[in-house]
Enzyme design. Structure first.
Site, PDB file in Angstrom:
ATOM      1  N   ARG A 249       0.860  -1.182   0.000  1.00  0.00           N
ATOM      2  CA  ARG A 249       0.000   0.000   0.000  1.00  0.00           C
ATOM      3  C   ARG A 249       0.898   1.235   0.000  1.00  0.00           C
ATOM      4  O   ARG A 249       1.915   1.264   0.702  1.00  0.00           O
ATOM      5  CB  ARG A 249      -0.895   0.030   1.244  1.00  0.00           C
ATOM      6  CG  ARG A 249      -2.032  -0.957   1.238  1.00  0.00           C
ATOM      7  CD  ARG A 249      -3.104  -0.596   0.213  1.00  0.00           C
ATOM      8  NE  ARG A 249      -4.245  -1.502   0.236  1.00  0.00           N
ATOM      9  CZ  ARG A 249      -4.391  -2.550  -0.585  1.00  0.00           C
ATOM     10  NH1 ARG A 249      -3.478  -2.826  -1.495  1.00  0.00           N
ATOM     11  NH2 ARG A 249      -5.462  -3.322  -0.505  1.00  0.00           N
ATOM     12  N   GLU A 278      -3.789   7.067  -4.889  1.00  0.00           N
ATOM     13  CA  GLU A 278      -4.187   6.462  -6.165  1.00  0.00           C
ATOM     14  C   GLU A 278      -5.550   6.993  -6.596  1.00  0.00           C
ATOM     15  O   GLU A 278      -6.405   7.223  -5.743  1.00  0.00           O
ATOM     16  CB  GLU A 278      -4.260   4.942  -6.000  1.00  0.00           C
ATOM     17  CG  GLU A 278      -2.890   4.354  -5.706  1.00  0.00           C
ATOM     18  CD  GLU A 278      -2.924   2.865  -5.378  1.00  0.00           C
ATOM     19  OE1 GLU A 278      -3.971   2.228  -5.603  1.00  0.00           O
ATOM     20  OE2 GLU A 278      -1.918   2.355  -4.905  1.00  0.00           O
ATOM     21  N   HIS A 296      -1.169  -0.175  -9.839  1.00  0.00           N
ATOM     22  CA  HIS A 296      -1.755  -1.115  -8.864  1.00  0.00           C
ATOM     23  C   HIS A 296      -2.336  -2.355  -9.567  1.00  0.00           C
ATOM     24  O   HIS A 296      -3.542  -2.580  -9.552  1.00  0.00           O
ATOM     25  CB  HIS A 296      -2.845  -0.416  -8.031  1.00  0.00           C
ATOM     26  CG  HIS A 296      -3.163  -1.144  -6.764  1.00  0.00           C
ATOM     27  ND1 HIS A 296      -3.568  -0.512  -5.625  1.00  0.00           N
ATOM     28  CD2 HIS A 296      -3.153  -2.465  -6.456  1.00  0.00           C
ATOM     29  CE1 HIS A 296      -3.793  -1.399  -4.665  1.00  0.00           C
ATOM     30  NE2 HIS A 296      -3.550  -2.607  -5.156  1.00  0.00           N
TER      31      HIS A 296
HETATM   32  C1  8YV Z   1      -6.839  -5.415  -5.714  1.00  0.00           C
HETATM   33  C2  8YV Z   1      -5.204  -5.420  -3.763  1.00  0.00           C
HETATM   34  O1  8YV Z   1      -6.518  -4.836  -6.932  1.00  0.00           O
HETATM   35  O2  8YV Z   1      -6.000  -7.435  -2.879  1.00  0.00           O
HETATM   36  C3  8YV Z   1      -5.572  -6.320  -2.652  1.00  0.00           C
HETATM   37  O3  8YV Z   1      -5.420  -5.903  -1.503  1.00  0.00           O
HETATM   38  O4  8YV Z   1      -4.626  -4.415  -3.557  1.00  0.00           O
HETATM   39  C4  8YV Z   1      -5.512  -5.810  -5.145  1.00  0.00           C
HETATM   40  O5  8YV Z   1      -5.418  -7.183  -5.293  1.00  0.00           O
HETATM   41  C5  8YV Z   1      -7.699  -4.462  -4.994  1.00  0.00           C
HETATM   42  O6  8YV Z   1      -8.032  -4.873  -3.721  1.00  0.00           O
HETATM   43  C6  8YV Z   1      -9.000  -4.280  -5.763  1.00  0.00           C
HETATM   44  O7  8YV Z   1      -9.503  -3.083  -5.475  1.00  0.00           O
END
Ligand code: 8YV
Length: 331
Positions: A249, A278, A296
Site C-alpha cells: 500500500r 491512487e 496497482h
Molecule cells: C486489488 C489489492 O486490486 O488485494 C488487494 O489488496 O490491492 C488488489 O489485489 C484491490 O483490492 C481491488 O480493489
C-alpha cells in the site's frame, strides 16, 4: 444440542439475513458487479448527492455489503446500515474498511487471501528485475529511436545475489522470498515478531533491515498500524545504492520523502505498484527514469481476478446461507 428455542431463533436469523439486501459499495470488477445485480438483486450505493436519500430509503434493509480495498466501509456508513452483518471485501487488503468499528457493531469482514499470492509475488519480482535492470527505461530508449544515435543504453545493476529485505513476511512476502531464492538472493525480513523457524534473517526494525540490504521490498498490510512505517530514517538507511519496491500500500511509505531522496540521488531507484493517493501519481515520480511505475496491478491477471471473484461470492453465499464467512479477517 440445540433446543427447539435456539433452533427457532437461528432459523429466524437466517431468514432475516436471506430477506435482507446486498449493497455494492464502490466500483467492482464488471463481471462481479453484474453478477451481484443480476443474481443477488444487489443495490448500488450512489456516489453523489443522492447518497443520503438512498441510505434513508434502503439503509435498514441492507444485511451484506460487497466492496473492495479501493473503497471499503467506514464507521459512518456502518451507522447508516443498522442491519449490516457482513462486509465482503474483494481483495486481500481491507485497510479501507474500519474493522474495529465493524467488530464493535458485530459486523463480520472477509477478504480474499491466498488466491492472489502468486500473482502479486510474480509482479514484485518483475518490479525488482525491471527496476535494477532498467527494462522499462531501456524499452523507452528503443521506442524513442535513441539507439542508432546514442549507441548502447546505460549499464544497469545485477539482480542475482543481491541482498533483499522484505517488510512483511506473510503469505505474499514469503512467496516473494521463495522466488528470489532462485536468484540466490540472501533474504532478511522485518515483521512485528520474529518467525520461529524461518530460514531468513530477522531484523528488529525496518531501519535495521534497510541498512543491511540492497533491495527493500514492502509486502506488509496497509492501515493505521503501518502508516509511514518506511519513513525518512528507513529510506536514508537504504541509501544511495538501495532500491525500494512496493507492492503493498502507498500508505506504508512516506512518499514525499521518497521523492525527495530519489531526486537528490540518495536512493538508487524504486519500483512502485502502489501510491499514497491512487490513481494520482506525483509528477515528480513520472519524470524520473530510475523509477518503475505501475497502476496497482499486482493481482491484475484474468486468472487471479476470477479466483478473487469466486472467493468473494463464496463468502457472500456462506453469509447469506448461515451468517458465517469462508475467509473472515482476523484483527
Ligand atoms: C486489488 C489489492 O486490486 O488485494 C488487494 O489488496 O490491492 C488488489 O489485489 C484491490 O483490492 C481491488 O480493489
Amino acid at each position: 444440542m440445540a433446543t427447539a428455542g435456539t433452533q427457532e431463533k437461528s432459523v429466524l436469523q437466517q431468514d432475516s439475513r436471506r430477506s435482507g439486501r446486498v449493497l455494492r459499495v464502490g466500483p467492482l470488477k464488471p463481471s462481479l458487479s453484474e453478477t451481484l445485480i443480476a443474481d443477488y438483486d444487489a443495490l448500488v450505493l450512489p456516489d453523489g448527492d443522492d447518497r443520503d436519500e438512498f441510505l434513508t430509503a434502503h439503509g435498514s434493509s441492507i444485511t451484506a455489503v460487497v466492496t473492495s480495498g479501493r473503497t471499503g466501509v467506514d464507521a459512518a456508513l456502518m451507522d447508516r446500515l443498522p442491519q449490516l452483518g457482513a462486509v465482503v471485501n474483494f481483495g486481500v487488503g481491507y485497510d479501507t474498511t474500519d474493522v474495529e468499528a465493524a467488530a464493535e457493531r458485530g459486523i463480520a469482514v472477509s477478504n480474499t487471501p491466498d488466491v492472489l499470492t502468486d500473482c502479486v509475488a510474480d509482479l514484485a519480482v518483475g518490479l525488482v528485475i525491471d527496476t535494477l535492470r532498467g527494462l522499462s527505461s531501456a524499452e523507452r530508449f528503443v521506442r524513442a529511436g535513441r539507439w542508432p544515435d546514442e549507441g548502447n543504453s546505460p549499464l544497469t545493476h545485477q539482480v542475482t545475489g543481491r541482498r533483499v529485505g522484505i517488510i512483511g513476511l506473510g503469505r505474499i512476502g514469503s512467496a516473494i522470498a521463495d522466488r528470489l531464492n532462485g536468484f540466490r538472493c540472501p533474504i532478511s525480513y522485518h515483521n512485528r515478531n520474529e518467525i520461529d523457524g524461518s530460514p531468513y534473517t530477522y531484523a528488529a526494525s525496518p531501519e535495521a533491515l534497510a541498512g543491511s540490504v540492497d533491495v527493500l521490498i514492502i509486502a506488509a498490510s496497509g492501515g493505521s498500524g503501518t502508516a509511514h512505517l518506511v519513513d525518512r530514517a528507513v529510506l536514508e538507511a537504504l541509501g544511495p545504492q538501495g532500491y525500494l519496491i512496493n507492492v503493498a500500500r502507498g500508505s506504508v511509505v512516506d512518499e514525499e520523502v521518497l521523492i525527495e531522496l530519489l531526486a537528490a540521488g540518495k536512493l538508487a531507484g524504486a519500483g512502485l505498484d502502489v501510491f499514497a493517493h491512487e490513481p494520482n501519481v506525483p509528477e515528480a515520480l513520472i519524470a524520473m527514469d530510475n523509477v518503475v511505475l505501475l497502476p496497482h496491478v499486482g493481482s491484475g491477471t484474468v486468472e487471479t481476478r476470477a479466483a478473487m471473484q469466486a472467493l468473494t461470492l463464496e463468502n457472500l453465499d456462506r453469509f447469506l446461507a448461515d451468517g458465517t464467512l469462508v475467509t473472515p479477517v482476523t484483527r
